[in-house]
Design a protein around this motif. Sequence first.
Motif, PDB file in Angstrom:
ATOM      1  N   LYS A 151       0.819  -1.217   0.000  1.00 33.99           N
ATOM      2  CA  LYS A 151       0.000   0.000   0.000  1.00 33.99           C
ATOM      3  C   LYS A 151       0.853   1.267   0.000  1.00 33.99           C
ATOM      4  N   GLU A 152       2.054   1.190  -0.578  1.00 31.46           N
ATOM      5  CA  GLU A 152       2.921   2.365  -0.669  1.00 31.46           C
ATOM      6  C   GLU A 152       3.312   2.641  -2.120  1.00 31.46           C
ATOM      7  N   TRP A 153       3.621   3.916  -2.366  1.00 33.51           N
ATOM      8  CA  TRP A 153       3.999   4.378  -3.699  1.00 33.51           C
ATOM      9  C   TRP A 153       5.520   4.431  -3.851  1.00 33.51           C
ATOM     10  N   TYR A 154       5.972   4.362  -5.086  1.00 31.79           N
ATOM     11  CA  TYR A 154       7.395   4.535  -5.378  1.00 31.79           C
ATOM     12  C   TYR A 154       7.549   5.163  -6.764  1.00 31.79           C
ATOM     13  N   VAL A 155       8.726   5.730  -7.023  1.00 35.48           N
ATOM     14  CA  VAL A 155       9.023   6.307  -8.330  1.00 35.48           C
ATOM     15  C   VAL A 155      10.102   5.466  -9.002  1.00 35.48           C
ATOM     16  N   LYS A 156      10.053   5.436 -10.321  1.00 36.12           N
ATOM     17  CA  LYS A 156      11.013   4.655 -11.092  1.00 36.12           C
ATOM     18  C   LYS A 156      11.360   5.415 -12.369  1.00 36.12           C
ATOM     19  N   LEU A 157      12.644   5.509 -12.672  1.00 37.66           N
ATOM     20  CA  LEU A 157      13.103   6.201 -13.877  1.00 37.66           C
ATOM     21  C   LEU A 157      13.986   5.256 -14.668  1.00 37.66           C
ATOM     22  N   SER A 158      13.680   5.123 -15.949  1.00 41.79           N
ATOM     23  CA  SER A 158      14.422   4.216 -16.818  1.00 41.79           C
ATOM     24  C   SER A 158      15.012   4.982 -17.995  1.00 41.79           C
ATOM     25  N   ASN A 159      16.275   4.695 -18.298  1.00 44.93           N
ATOM     26  CA  ASN A 159      16.956   5.296 -19.445  1.00 44.93           C
ATOM     27  C   ASN A 159      17.631   4.162 -20.220  1.00 44.93           C
ATOM     28  N   GLU A 160      17.305   4.047 -21.522  1.00 42.64           N
ATOM     29  CA  GLU A 160      17.793   2.906 -22.294  1.00 42.64           C
ATOM     30  C   GLU A 160      18.346   3.346 -23.645  1.00 42.64           C
ATOM     31  N   TYR A 161      19.373   2.611 -24.107  1.00 41.61           N
ATOM     32  CA  TYR A 161      20.024   2.875 -25.389  1.00 41.61           C
ATOM     33  C   TYR A 161      20.036   1.577 -26.194  1.00 41.61           C
ATOM     34  N   LEU A 162      19.540   1.643 -27.440  1.00 35.70           N
ATOM     35  CA  LEU A 162      19.438   0.453 -28.277  1.00 35.70           C
ATOM     36  C   LEU A 162      20.118   0.693 -29.620  1.00 35.70           C
ATOM     37  N   TYR A 163      20.759  -0.351 -30.140  1.00 38.25           N
ATOM     38  CA  TYR A 163      21.381  -0.250 -31.462  1.00 38.25           C
ATOM     39  C   TYR A 163      21.053  -1.503 -32.266  1.00 38.25           C
ATOM     40  N   GLN A 164      20.435  -1.318 -33.431  1.00 35.17           N
ATOM     41  CA  GLN A 164      20.100  -2.415 -34.339  1.00 35.17           C
ATOM     42  C   GLN A 164      21.133  -2.441 -35.460  1.00 35.17           C
ATOM     43  N   PHE A 165      21.901  -3.528 -35.528  1.00 27.22           N
ATOM     44  CA  PHE A 165      23.069  -3.577 -36.398  1.00 27.22           C
ATOM     45  C   PHE A 165      22.711  -3.512 -37.886  1.00 27.22           C
ATOM     46  N   ASN A 166      21.757  -4.334 -38.351  1.00 25.48           N
ATOM     47  CA  ASN A 166      21.452  -4.379 -39.781  1.00 25.48           C
ATOM     48  C   ASN A 166      20.990  -3.029 -40.307  1.00 25.48           C
ATOM     49  N   LYS A 167      20.124  -2.359 -39.547  1.00 30.29           N
ATOM     50  CA  LYS A 167      19.580  -1.075 -39.986  1.00 30.29           C
ATOM     51  C   LYS A 167      20.423   0.108 -39.533  1.00 30.29           C
ATOM     52  N   GLN A 168      21.452  -0.169 -38.706  1.00 33.80           N
ATOM     53  CA  GLN A 168      22.288   0.886 -38.126  1.00 33.80           C
ATOM     54  C   GLN A 168      21.403   1.963 -37.483  1.00 33.80           C
ATOM     55  N   ASP A 169      20.442   1.488 -36.703  1.00 28.44           N
ATOM     56  CA  ASP A 169      19.468   2.367 -36.068  1.00 28.44           C
ATOM     57  C   ASP A 169      19.794   2.499 -34.584  1.00 28.44           C
ATOM     58  N   PHE A 170      20.076   3.720 -34.137  1.00 25.89           N
ATOM     59  CA  PHE A 170      20.362   3.992 -32.727  1.00 25.89           C
ATOM     60  C   PHE A 170      19.140   4.662 -32.111  1.00 25.89           C
ATOM     61  N   GLU A 171      18.685   4.142 -30.982  1.00 20.20           N
ATOM     62  CA  GLU A 171      17.471   4.653 -30.341  1.00 20.20           C
ATOM     63  C   GLU A 171      17.714   4.928 -28.865  1.00 20.20           C
TER      64      GLU A 171
END
Length: 218
Positions: A151-171
Amino acid sequence: MVKKTLVLLFFFTTFMVASQSTFVGGWLPKVNTSTKLSEKTKWVNSIEAREIIYNEDFQFTHSLVDVSSIFSFKTDLDQSVNVGYILRFKEGETIHRTLQHFNLVQNLNGIKLGHRLGFEQFFQSQVTPQYRTRYRATFQKALSGKKVDVKEWYVKLSNEYLYQFNKQDFEIRLAPYLGYQLSEKDKLEFGFDYRWGQVFDLIQNNSLWFRTTWYISL
């Protein structure tokens, strides 16, 4: 150091101004269940949908469904390895994904820091296999006390880095969440998930999702 930071900031600002971008927004509902198989092994299953609410104009379109099954093996007190399989159903097509993740969780005076390094492979009929790597850092803290009780609240922060090799797509992904511990067996998280894709391309992809996740321990 300040001069270098200003030069870097000017570079990215100029790049963003010169670039074009697309925008999509919607809702990501998800249910996640976990079953403890042994002291060091856990089986995690989930189903997640993607519902588009805005894409150039306001609309409501069902985009896809992901069904996943993951086995998590604890290798140390604060370390674990995940291996899993995900089925994605999108526009009449089925995409198969295999994954391998390494996780590290640190508890520092009431603050939980998480790190995840992952490798993923995508397989689809008549499409060249795709390969991706990703790194995610998370920060979690109870809003009262040093740990999250029922019955308690919490905060959560997420930071993510992704790289798809075939498409050379950085997100890049940034996601602030608010969570509530419903009971000892389940909790609810909701918040926003912002994604900035094709970062170094002239036409970039931007998306903003409202995410709701129900975690259930069986």
